[in-house]
Design an enzyme around this catalytic site. Structure first.
Site, PDB file in Angstrom:
ATOM      1  CG  ASN A   7     -11.088  -7.535  13.252  1.00 18.22           C
ATOM      2  OD1 ASN A   7     -11.460  -7.484  12.068  1.00 18.22           O
ATOM      3  ND2 ASN A   7     -10.774  -6.453  13.953  1.00 18.22           N
ATOM      4  CE  LYS A   9      -7.306  -5.795  13.377  1.00 18.46           C
ATOM      5  NZ  LYS A   9      -6.307  -5.085  14.168  1.00 18.46           N
ATOM      6  CG  HIS A  98     -11.531  -2.642  15.775  1.00 22.03           C
ATOM      7  ND1 HIS A  98     -10.397  -1.998  15.349  1.00 22.03           N
ATOM      8  CD2 HIS A  98     -11.134  -3.843  16.259  1.00 22.03           C
ATOM      9  CE1 HIS A  98      -9.355  -2.793  15.568  1.00 22.03           C
ATOM     10  NE2 HIS A  98      -9.776  -3.919  16.117  1.00 22.03           N
ATOM     11  CD  GLU A 100      -7.338  -1.739  13.311  1.00 22.92           C
ATOM     12  OE1 GLU A 100      -8.057  -2.395  12.544  1.00 22.92           O
ATOM     13  OE2 GLU A 100      -6.476  -2.258  14.041  1.00 22.92           O
ATOM     14  CD  GLU A 170      -9.740  -5.389  20.194  1.00 16.32           C
ATOM     15  OE1 GLU A 170      -9.255  -6.469  19.861  1.00 16.32           O
ATOM     16  OE2 GLU A 170     -10.174  -4.565  19.381  1.00 16.32           O
ATOM     17  N   GLY A 176      -1.854  -4.969  17.190  1.00 16.05           N
ATOM     18  CA  GLY A 176      -0.965  -5.092  16.040  1.00 16.05           C
ATOM     19  C   GLY A 176       0.468  -4.680  16.319  1.00 16.05           C
ATOM     20  CB  SER A 216      -0.202  -8.308  20.542  1.00 17.43           C
ATOM     21  OG  SER A 216       0.027  -7.205  19.666  1.00 17.43           O
TER      22      SER A 216
HETATM   23  P1  PGA Z   1      -4.116  -7.833  16.872  1.00 20.06           P
HETATM   24  O1  PGA Z   1      -5.514  -7.067  16.650  1.00 20.06           O
HETATM   25  O2  PGA Z   1      -4.460  -9.202  17.426  1.00 20.06           O
HETATM   26  O3  PGA Z   1      -3.484  -7.911  15.518  1.00 20.06           O
HETATM   27  O4  PGA Z   1      -3.331  -7.034  17.840  1.00 20.06           O
HETATM   28  C1  PGA Z   1      -6.549  -7.195  17.583  1.00 20.06           C
HETATM   29  C2  PGA Z   1      -7.756  -6.437  17.082  1.00 20.06           C
HETATM   30  O5  PGA Z   1      -7.605  -5.366  16.490  1.00 20.06           O
HETATM   31  O6  PGA Z   1      -8.911  -6.881  17.288  1.00 20.06           O
END
Ligand code: PGA
Length: 257
Positions: A7, A9, A98, A100, A170, A176, A216
């Site tokens: 992803n 983003k 997601h 976000e 997640e 992140g 992460s």
């Molecule tokens: P990240 O994001 O690997 O940067 O923690 C995972 C995601 O949001 O799918």
């Protein structure tokens, strides 16, 4: 077979998106990924068509994914992108829910359900993302939150459509942040999510469902996460922007398959 998604983003530009897609495609070809791991990349909307071309020209098995969609077919929805538009440029798989989208852009479970159904009704694959915030985890609400998001996200989805759906667990506090759930925490949450799906559908649907872990994930922690019995791959954010790191995660998925 595990499924790993990258992803991207709101990152990359046109040139780096094409380069990154080409290097994932190259890795998939030289490592004979087909049949061992399903791979999808999720560029920003505006680069989908060009990344589709890159993957097509490479004859790649890597799937093209979109990070979001709108649930209406067409009309006066300024700024939104329909599933048929995504399909038109070669998109095969779409993320819904997601964290976000939920927590930064304020999407409700009801909207996420409409999007999930629109993706599945259009014949595409869908990755429905769920997960608890840190406050919810500290309050002991992890399973309840996941259950609510899974039940709401899957309302009206048929057993047949479940064959094209993956769930990504997640935990919001792990996205992140560099803080990963322990393999045992991930396994526990995944097993619980699978049990919820079994109660909604049946044992076969639950057993066949792939549940990815996201938050992460890196080359260095992917193996132990993917070795858990109910962890069927990963949804990768930051580490998917570096092809070497992403490919190390893909290798871990192949090793666990
Ligand atoms: P990240 O994001 O690997 O940067 O923690 C995972 C995601 O949001 O799918």
């Amino acid at each position: 077979m595990p499924i790993v998604g990258g992803n991207w983003k709101m990152n990359t530009d046109l040139a780096s998106a094409k380069t990154l897609a080409a290097s994932v495609a190259q890795w998939a070809r030289t490592h004979n990924a087909a049949g061992h791991v399903e791979i999808a990349i999720f560029p920003p909307f505006v680069y989908l068509a060009e990344v589709a071309r890159t993957l097509r020209e490479a004859g790649s098995v890597v799937m093209l994914g979109a990070q979001d969609c709108y649930f209406e077919a067409s009309g006066a929805f300024t700024g939104e992108i329909s599933v048929s538009m995504l399909k038109d440029v070669g998109t095969q798989i779409v993320l819904t829910g997601h964290s976000e989208r939920r927590h930064v852009l304020g999407e409700s479970d009801a909207i996420i359900n409409q999007k999930t159904r629109a993706v599945l009704d259009a014949g595409l694959e869908c990755i429905l993302c769920v997960g608890e915030t840190l406050d919810q985890r500290n309050a002991g609400e992890t399973d309840a939150v996941n259950e609510r998001q899974v039940r709401a996200g899957l309302a009206g989805v048929t057993k047949e459509q479940m064959k094209r759906l993956t769930i990504a667990y997640e935990p919001v506090w792990a996205i992140g942040t560099g803080r990963t759930a322990t393999p045992a925490d991930a396994q526990q949450a995944h097993a619980r999510i699978r049990a919820v799906v079994q109660s909604l559908f049946d044992a076969t649907t639950a057993a066949d469902l792939r549940i990815q872990y996201g938050g992460s994930v890196k080359g260095s922690n992917a193996v132990e996460l993917f070795n858990e019995p109910d962890v069927d791959g990963g949804l990768i954010g930051g580490a998917s922007l570096k092809s070497e790191e992403f490919c190390a995660i893909l290798s871990a998925a192949i090793g666990s398959s």
